[in-house]
Design a protein around this motif. Structure first.
Motif, PDB file in Angstrom:
ATOM      1  N   MET A 266       0.847  -1.181   0.000  1.00 46.78           N
ATOM      2  CA  MET A 266       0.000   0.000   0.000  1.00 46.78           C
ATOM      3  C   MET A 266       0.889   1.240   0.000  1.00 46.78           C
ATOM      4  O   MET A 266       1.853   1.321   0.737  1.00 46.78           O
ATOM      5  CB  MET A 266      -0.908  -0.035   1.222  1.00 46.78           C
ATOM      6  N   THR A 267       0.541   2.207  -0.809  1.00 44.36           N
ATOM      7  CA  THR A 267       1.304   3.438  -0.915  1.00 44.36           C
ATOM      8  C   THR A 267       0.702   4.500  -0.001  1.00 44.36           C
ATOM      9  O   THR A 267      -0.499   4.712  -0.005  1.00 44.36           O
ATOM     10  CB  THR A 267       1.279   3.959  -2.363  1.00 44.36           C
ATOM     11  N   ALA A 268       1.547   5.158   0.762  1.00 46.16           N
ATOM     12  CA  ALA A 268       1.086   6.241   1.631  1.00 46.16           C
ATOM     13  C   ALA A 268       0.892   7.503   0.785  1.00 46.16           C
ATOM     14  O   ALA A 268       1.691   7.782  -0.108  1.00 46.16           O
ATOM     15  CB  ALA A 268       2.093   6.502   2.724  1.00 46.16           C
ATOM     16  N   VAL A 269      -0.170   8.221   1.069  1.00 43.07           N
ATOM     17  CA  VAL A 269      -0.459   9.456   0.362  1.00 43.07           C
ATOM     18  C   VAL A 269      -0.547  10.574   1.393  1.00 43.07           C
ATOM     19  O   VAL A 269      -1.251  10.448   2.388  1.00 43.07           O
ATOM     20  CB  VAL A 269      -1.792   9.351  -0.420  1.00 43.07           C
ATOM     21  N   ALA A 270       0.180  11.645   1.151  1.00 46.73           N
ATOM     22  CA  ALA A 270       0.167  12.773   2.076  1.00 46.73           C
ATOM     23  C   ALA A 270      -1.212  13.418   2.095  1.00 46.73           C
ATOM     24  O   ALA A 270      -1.850  13.556   1.043  1.00 46.73           O
ATOM     25  CB  ALA A 270       1.213  13.796   1.665  1.00 46.73           C
ATOM     26  N   PRO A 271      -1.700  13.792   3.266  1.00 44.82           N
ATOM     27  CA  PRO A 271      -3.007  14.446   3.334  1.00 44.82           C
ATOM     28  C   PRO A 271      -2.990  15.800   2.627  1.00 44.82           C
ATOM     29  O   PRO A 271      -1.993  16.504   2.656  1.00 44.82           O
ATOM     30  CB  PRO A 271      -3.264  14.628   4.832  1.00 44.82           C
ATOM     31  N   MET A 272      -4.103  16.104   1.994  1.00 46.09           N
ATOM     32  CA  MET A 272      -4.253  17.411   1.340  1.00 46.09           C
ATOM     33  C   MET A 272      -5.502  18.055   1.913  1.00 46.09           C
ATOM     34  O   MET A 272      -6.607  17.578   1.668  1.00 46.09           O
ATOM     35  CB  MET A 272      -4.384  17.262  -0.167  1.00 46.09           C
ATOM     36  N   MET A 273      -5.295  19.103   2.685  1.00 43.83           N
ATOM     37  CA  MET A 273      -6.424  19.770   3.312  1.00 43.83           C
ATOM     38  C   MET A 273      -7.072  20.762   2.351  1.00 43.83           C
ATOM     39  O   MET A 273      -6.388  21.534   1.688  1.00 43.83           O
ATOM     40  CB  MET A 273      -5.979  20.503   4.586  1.00 43.83           C
ATOM     41  N   LEU A 274      -8.380  20.682   2.279  1.00 48.56           N
ATOM     42  CA  LEU A 274      -9.188  21.640   1.524  1.00 48.56           C
ATOM     43  C   LEU A 274      -9.740  22.596   2.566  1.00 48.56           C
ATOM     44  O   LEU A 274     -10.448  22.180   3.483  1.00 48.56           O
ATOM     45  CB  LEU A 274     -10.293  20.901   0.765  1.00 48.56           C
ATOM     46  N   LYS A 275      -9.405  23.875   2.444  1.00 49.00           N
ATOM     47  CA  LYS A 275      -9.614  24.824   3.533  1.00 49.00           C
ATOM     48  C   LYS A 275     -10.905  25.617   3.482  1.00 49.00           C
ATOM     49  O   LYS A 275     -11.199  26.385   4.387  1.00 49.00           O
ATOM     50  CB  LYS A 275      -8.436  25.776   3.603  1.00 49.00           C
ATOM     51  N   ASN A 276     -11.669  25.467   2.405  1.00 48.35           N
ATOM     52  CA  ASN A 276     -12.934  26.189   2.335  1.00 48.35           C
ATOM     53  C   ASN A 276     -13.850  25.533   1.303  1.00 48.35           C
ATOM     54  O   ASN A 276     -13.442  24.614   0.590  1.00 48.35           O
ATOM     55  CB  ASN A 276     -12.698  27.676   2.011  1.00 48.35           C
ATOM     56  N   MET A 277     -15.062  25.999   1.237  1.00 43.55           N
ATOM     57  CA  MET A 277     -16.054  25.402   0.342  1.00 43.55           C
ATOM     58  C   MET A 277     -15.599  25.470  -1.117  1.00 43.55           C
ATOM     59  O   MET A 277     -15.774  24.517  -1.866  1.00 43.55           O
ATOM     60  CB  MET A 277     -17.405  26.099   0.522  1.00 43.55           C
ATOM     61  N   GLN A 278     -15.011  26.570  -1.525  1.00 43.56           N
ATOM     62  CA  GLN A 278     -14.568  26.708  -2.911  1.00 43.56           C
ATOM     63  C   GLN A 278     -13.537  25.639  -3.266  1.00 43.56           C
ATOM     64  O   GLN A 278     -13.617  25.025  -4.330  1.00 43.56           O
ATOM     65  CB  GLN A 278     -13.983  28.100  -3.153  1.00 43.56           C
ATOM     66  N   GLU A 279     -12.582  25.390  -2.382  1.00 41.27           N
ATOM     67  CA  GLU A 279     -11.575  24.363  -2.645  1.00 41.27           C
ATOM     68  C   GLU A 279     -12.202  22.975  -2.734  1.00 41.27           C
ATOM     69  O   GLU A 279     -11.804  22.167  -3.569  1.00 41.27           O
ATOM     70  CB  GLU A 279     -10.490  24.380  -1.568  1.00 41.27           C
ATOM     71  N   ILE A 280     -13.179  22.697  -1.877  1.00 39.93           N
ATOM     72  CA  ILE A 280     -13.852  21.397  -1.908  1.00 39.93           C
ATOM     73  C   ILE A 280     -14.608  21.244  -3.228  1.00 39.93           C
ATOM     74  O   ILE A 280     -14.500  20.210  -3.900  1.00 39.93           O
ATOM     75  CB  ILE A 280     -14.803  21.226  -0.708  1.00 39.93           C
ATOM     76  N   CYS A 281     -15.359  22.257  -3.608  1.00 39.58           N
ATOM     77  CA  CYS A 281     -16.121  22.220  -4.864  1.00 39.58           C
ATOM     78  C   CYS A 281     -15.198  22.011  -6.059  1.00 39.58           C
ATOM     79  O   CYS A 281     -15.481  21.186  -6.931  1.00 39.58           O
ATOM     80  CB  CYS A 281     -16.915  23.509  -5.045  1.00 39.58           C
ATOM     81  N   GLU A 282     -14.102  22.738  -6.101  1.00 39.18           N
ATOM     82  CA  GLU A 282     -13.166  22.635  -7.217  1.00 39.18           C
ATOM     83  C   GLU A 282     -12.494  21.265  -7.259  1.00 39.18           C
ATOM     84  O   GLU A 282     -12.304  20.695  -8.334  1.00 39.18           O
ATOM     85  CB  GLU A 282     -12.111  23.738  -7.133  1.00 39.18           C
TER      86      GLU A 282
END
Length: 58
Positions: free
Chosen positions: A1-17
Motif C-alpha cells: 500500500m502506498t502512503a499518500v500525504a493528506p491534502m487539506m481543503l480549507k474552504n467550500m470553494q476548494e472542496i467544490c473545485e
C-alpha cells in the motif's frame, strides 16, 4: 500500500473545485455522512478522506 500525504481543503470553494461539484452537492454529501467539517461558517475537508468516502458509498 502506498502512503499518500493528506491534502487539506480549507474552504467550500476548494472542496467544490477538487470534486467538480456545486456547493449544494457538497452540503448534501456532508449531510449524508461525508467527512466534511464546518468550523463556524467555514467548511473544510481532507481530500483523500472524502474521496475514500465516495468510493465506499458506491
Amino acid at each position: 500500500m502506498t502512503a499518500v500525504a493528506p491534502m487539506m481543503l480549507k474552504n467550500m470553494q476548494e472542496i467544490c473545485e477538487a470534486f467538480g461539484k456545486s456547493r449544494k452537492t457538497i452540503i448534501k454529501w456532508r449531510n449524508e455522512g461525508a467527512p466534511i467539517f464546518k468550523d463556524g461558517g467555514v467548511y473544510g475537508a481532507e481530500l483523500n478522506a472524502v474521496a475514500r468516502w465516495l468510493v465506499e458509498r458506491g
